[in-house]
Design a protein around this motif. Structure first.
Motif, mmCIF file in Angstrom:
data_model
loop_
_atom_site.group_PDB
_atom_site.id
_atom_site.type_symbol
_atom_site.label_atom_id
_atom_site.label_comp_id
_atom_site.label_asym_id
_atom_site.label_seq_id
_atom_site.Cartn_x
_atom_site.Cartn_y
_atom_site.Cartn_z
ATOM 1 N N THR A 50 0.852 -1.208 0.000
ATOM 2 C CA THR A 50 0.000 0.000 0.000
ATOM 3 C C THR A 50 0.885 1.255 0.000
ATOM 4 O O THR A 50 0.547 2.256 -0.631
ATOM 5 C CB THR A 50 -0.970 0.029 1.197
ATOM 6 N N ASN A 51 2.033 1.186 0.689
ATOM 7 C CA ASN A 51 2.962 2.326 0.639
ATOM 8 C C ASN A 51 3.422 2.572 -0.781
ATOM 9 O O ASN A 51 3.561 3.705 -1.230
ATOM 10 C CB ASN A 51 4.216 2.050 1.493
ATOM 11 N N TYR A 52 3.626 1.466 -1.486
ATOM 12 C CA TYR A 52 4.104 1.563 -2.848
ATOM 13 C C TYR A 52 3.033 2.188 -3.751
ATOM 14 O O TYR A 52 3.332 3.021 -4.599
ATOM 15 C CB TYR A 52 4.481 0.160 -3.327
ATOM 16 N N MET A 53 1.782 1.789 -3.534
ATOM 17 C CA MET A 53 0.704 2.364 -4.335
ATOM 18 C C MET A 53 0.564 3.859 -4.035
ATOM 19 O O MET A 53 0.358 4.671 -4.951
ATOM 20 C CB MET A 53 -0.618 1.631 -4.056
ATOM 21 N N VAL A 54 0.725 4.232 -2.763
ATOM 22 C CA VAL A 54 0.677 5.658 -2.396
ATOM 23 C C VAL A 54 1.789 6.401 -3.130
ATOM 24 O O VAL A 54 1.599 7.506 -3.659
ATOM 25 C CB VAL A 54 0.810 5.797 -0.855
ATOM 26 N N ARG A 55 2.955 5.776 -3.224
ATOM 27 C CA ARG A 55 4.081 6.411 -3.922
ATOM 28 C C ARG A 55 3.767 6.573 -5.412
ATOM 29 O O ARG A 55 4.036 7.608 -6.026
ATOM 30 C CB ARG A 55 5.329 5.538 -3.747
ATOM 31 N N ILE A 56 3.153 5.532 -5.998
ATOM 32 C CA ILE A 56 2.797 5.603 -7.423
ATOM 33 C C ILE A 56 1.835 6.766 -7.671
ATOM 34 O O ILE A 56 2.004 7.553 -8.598
ATOM 35 C CB ILE A 56 2.174 4.269 -7.908
ATOM 36 N N LEU A 57 0.834 6.901 -6.790
ATOM 37 C CA LEU A 57 -0.137 7.992 -6.962
ATOM 38 C C LEU A 57 0.590 9.334 -6.911
ATOM 39 O O LEU A 57 0.335 10.231 -7.720
ATOM 40 C CB LEU A 57 -1.215 7.936 -5.871
ATOM 41 N N GLY A 58 1.501 9.465 -5.957
ATOM 42 C CA GLY A 58 2.279 10.704 -5.816
ATOM 43 C C GLY A 58 3.108 10.978 -7.062
ATOM 44 O O GLY A 58 3.118 12.094 -7.600
ATOM 45 N N GLU A 59 3.780 9.948 -7.557
ATOM 46 C CA GLU A 59 4.634 10.118 -8.752
ATOM 47 C C GLU A 59 3.782 10.465 -9.977
ATOM 48 O O GLU A 59 4.255 11.100 -10.905
ATOM 49 C CB GLU A 59 5.413 8.836 -9.034
ATOM 50 N N LEU A 60 2.531 10.016 -9.979
ATOM 51 C CA LEU A 60 1.655 10.346 -11.113
ATOM 52 C C LEU A 60 1.072 11.749 -10.968
ATOM 53 O O LEU A 60 0.301 12.195 -11.807
ATOM 54 C CB LEU A 60 0.527 9.310 -11.235
ATOM 55 N N GLY A 61 1.395 12.426 -9.885
ATOM 56 C CA GLY A 61 1.007 13.838 -9.753
ATOM 57 C C GLY A 61 -0.049 14.112 -8.702
ATOM 58 O O GLY A 61 -0.427 15.261 -8.483
ATOM 59 N N ALA A 62 -0.552 13.074 -8.029
ATOM 60 C CA ALA A 62 -1.600 13.304 -7.024
ATOM 61 C C ALA A 62 -0.976 13.813 -5.722
ATOM 62 O O ALA A 62 0.174 13.489 -5.418
ATOM 63 C CB ALA A 62 -2.345 11.998 -6.762
ATOM 64 N N GLU A 63 -1.767 14.606 -4.992
ATOM 65 C CA GLU A 63 -1.336 14.976 -3.629
ATOM 66 C C GLU A 63 -1.862 13.888 -2.711
ATOM 67 O O GLU A 63 -3.071 13.618 -2.702
ATOM 68 C CB GLU A 63 -1.976 16.296 -3.207
ATOM 69 N N VAL A 64 -0.994 13.284 -1.935
ATOM 70 C CA VAL A 64 -1.425 12.177 -1.082
ATOM 71 C C VAL A 64 -0.968 12.406 0.351
ATOM 72 O O VAL A 64 0.189 12.747 0.598
ATOM 73 C CB VAL A 64 -0.828 10.827 -1.560
ATOM 74 N N GLU A 65 -1.896 12.245 1.290
ATOM 75 C CA GLU A 65 -1.531 12.309 2.704
ATOM 76 C C GLU A 65 -1.937 11.006 3.352
ATOM 77 O O GLU A 65 -3.013 10.476 3.074
ATOM 78 C CB GLU A 65 -2.282 13.445 3.398
ATOM 79 N N ARG A 66 -1.088 10.508 4.243
ATOM 80 C CA ARG A 66 -1.394 9.228 4.879
ATOM 81 C C ARG A 66 -1.137 9.339 6.375
ATOM 82 O O ARG A 66 -0.078 9.789 6.792
ATOM 83 C CB ARG A 66 -0.489 8.158 4.277
ATOM 84 N N ALA A 67 -2.136 8.979 7.169
ATOM 85 C CA ALA A 67 -1.947 8.976 8.623
ATOM 86 C C ALA A 67 -2.781 7.863 9.219
ATOM 87 O O ALA A 67 -3.991 7.786 8.979
ATOM 88 C CB ALA A 67 -2.376 10.315 9.213
ATOM 89 N N SER A 68 -2.138 6.989 9.966
ATOM 90 C CA SER A 68 -2.738 5.840 10.645
ATOM 91 C C SER A 68 -3.969 5.244 9.936
ATOM 92 O O SER A 68 -5.095 5.341 10.413
ATOM 93 C CB SER A 68 -3.085 6.172 12.097
ATOM 94 N N GLU A 76 -5.685 16.188 -8.759
ATOM 95 C CA GLU A 76 -6.225 17.268 -9.600
ATOM 96 C C GLU A 76 -5.656 17.201 -11.015
ATOM 97 O O GLU A 76 -6.391 17.244 -11.988
ATOM 98 C CB GLU A 76 -5.910 18.607 -8.940
ATOM 99 N N LYS A 77 -4.344 17.111 -11.069
ATOM 100 C CA LYS A 77 -3.702 16.961 -12.391
ATOM 101 C C LYS A 77 -2.852 15.709 -12.334
ATOM 102 O O LYS A 77 -2.095 15.532 -11.384
ATOM 103 C CB LYS A 77 -2.769 18.153 -12.644
ATOM 104 N N ILE A 78 -2.963 14.873 -13.356
ATOM 105 C CA ILE A 78 -2.146 13.646 -13.301
ATOM 106 C C ILE A 78 -1.372 13.428 -14.595
ATOM 107 O O ILE A 78 -1.774 13.900 -15.656
ATOM 108 C CB ILE A 78 -2.983 12.389 -12.976
#
Ligand code: UD1
Length: 421
Positions: A50-68, A76-78
């Motif tokens: 799941t960390n990896y998927m969060v990283r992929i989303l970020g690299e594709l341009g998404a703003e991602v925040e993760r907490a517990s 917005e733009k990808i």
């Protein structure tokens, strides 16, 4: 690299909370790419996948925040390209293909490659997208999709493959079809609870989908999707793995925060062996039974017995004083754990895609090599009942899909420690 040292023989007892589903979280996180709005996903397990998927989303341009356990995504733009460097570490990265096609209509996603459980083709994913009017070229290890607005339309298609329906293939085609004009009918769709969970999230985003959880899914395309909040379902495979542990050693354990209906194939198989289960609304209790009988199981698509529980049942069969067989029809080569269990003294005969396990002899601790996620879990289970010390190497496989497995087992009484090489 880390490894897990398991000191066998410690009895398990107590209760354990099951985490959110890995296999639901990954496509649901990918689906957040379908909208510019904010999406909030809860009960996302803390895993390297799941960390990896969060990283992929970020690299594709998404703003991602993760907490517990809560992941908030605003895509917005990808970007339209997911290169090899980004997708190669996790096969499930392929599930960005559907959302990128649906939202951008033109994208390039690198092929993630095979893994030890089989060559894992994506032909059905591509066939489904082509049926929606996308032109696809596979070139230099990349999948290039071009789905011009005028040809990208709903269609009738069949996703049944020679090993049954495809889970991520169904996810990908659904995630593209929700934004394709007109009606899409997917025959031979995967009916796994994780597919249904994704559909429930897509519906919250404004998608029009009927038939989730069946082999016929009907999608009415919409112009756009909006943000939504969703809580991921419990992980039925983590739950099933703990049920095996509870059946193998100790005085009884209770798994909590589960949906027992999703575990029916597993609980029925355990009951048939003679294990006594107490099934509550959101909990299941189980204890060992010294007179349990062997089983004959075949892996099948949901609601059949899951391939993701095959290795753990091989470990369980080792402590049942009887002969058991287990046949793998989804990934016929998925038996990497057998050779490792044999190093611990297991009596397993592998013939084609069928393992024949003669249980009852005491397993002995040994250094073993984890090969894939579920095989690793099975080796930990074997280590819990083995005499002496089992060393499970390549622990990163377990961290891909089991949230804090060592801590949860230790809280139940297991004696194990995580150490660095
Ligand atoms: C998902 C699960 C995985 C589980 C598997 C089967 C996730 C992240 N992973 O994987 O844990 O073991 O379902 O329940 O949800 N196939 C083809 N062509 C394709 C796609 C698949 O022939 O285009 C074959 C596969 O090789 C396999 C079978 O279909 O024999 C099922 O695979 P599939 O359901 O697609 O597995 P995944 O979705 O990758």
């Amino acid at each position: 690299m880390e490894k897990l040292i398991v000191h066998g023989g410690a009895p398990l007892r107590g209760r354990v909370n099951i985490s959110g589903s890995k296999n639901s979280s990954l496509p649901i996180l990918a689906a957040t790419l379908l909208t510019r709005d904010t999406c909030t996903i809860r009960r996302v397990p803390d895993l390297s996948d799941t960390n990896y998927m969060v990283r992929i989303l970020g690299e594709l341009g998404a703003e991602v925040e993760r907490a517990s356990g809560v992941v908030v995504v605003k895509a917005e733009k990808i970007k339209s390209v997911a290169p090899y460097d980004l997708v190669r570490k996790m096969r499930a990265s392929i599930c960005v293909l559907g959302p990128l096609t649906g939202r951008l209509r033109k994208c390039t996603v690198s092929l993630p490659g095979g893994c030890v459980i089989g060559d894992r083709p994506v032909d059905l994913h591509l066939k489904g997208l082509e049926a929606l009017g996308a032109e696809i070229q596979v070139d230099g290890g990349d999948i290039r999709v071009n789905a011009p607005k005028k040809s990208f339309k709903g269609a009738s298609l069949n996703l049944m493959g020679k090993h049954g329906s495809t889970v991520l293939g169904t996810d990908n085609v659904m995630m593209a079809a929700v934004l394709a004009k007109g009606t899409t009918v997917i025959e031979g769709a995967a009916a796994e609870p994780e597919v249904e969970d994704l559909v429930n999230f897509l519906i919250k985003m404004g998608a029009k989908i009927e038939g989730a959880g069946t082999h016929r899914v009907i999608i009415e395309g919409v112009k756009e999707l909006h943000g939504a909040e969703h809580t991921v379902i419990p992980d039925r495979i983590e739950a099933g793995t703990f049920l095996c542990a509870g059946a193998m050693i100790g005085e009884g354990i209770t798994i909590r925060r589960v949906i027992p209906e999703h575990l029916q194939a597993v609980t029925e198989a355990l009951k048939k062996c003679g294990f006594v289960l107490e099934i509550g609304k959101e909990s299941i209790s189980i204890a060992p039974n010294p007179t349990a009988k062997g089983f004959d199981l075949t892996t099948l698509c949901y609601p059949g017995f899951p391939t993701d529980m095959q290795a753990q049942f091989c470990a369980l069969a080792c402590i049942i004083n009887d002969v058991s067989t287990i046949t793998e029809t989804i990934f016929p080569q998925r038996f990497m754990h057998v050779a490792e269990m044999k190093r611990m003294g297991a009596d397993i005969d592998l013939q084609g895609a069928t393992a024949r396990i003669r249980g009852g002899a005491k397993l002995k601790g040994a250094p073993v090599m984890a090969s894939d996620l579920r095989a690793s879990a099975a080796l930990v289970l074997a280590g819990l009942v083995a005499e002496g010390r089992t060393e499970v190497n390549r622990l990163y496989h377990i961290d891909r899909g089991y949230e804090h497995l060592d801590e949860k087992l230790a809280a139940l009484g297991a004696e194990l420690e995580r150490v660095r090489d």
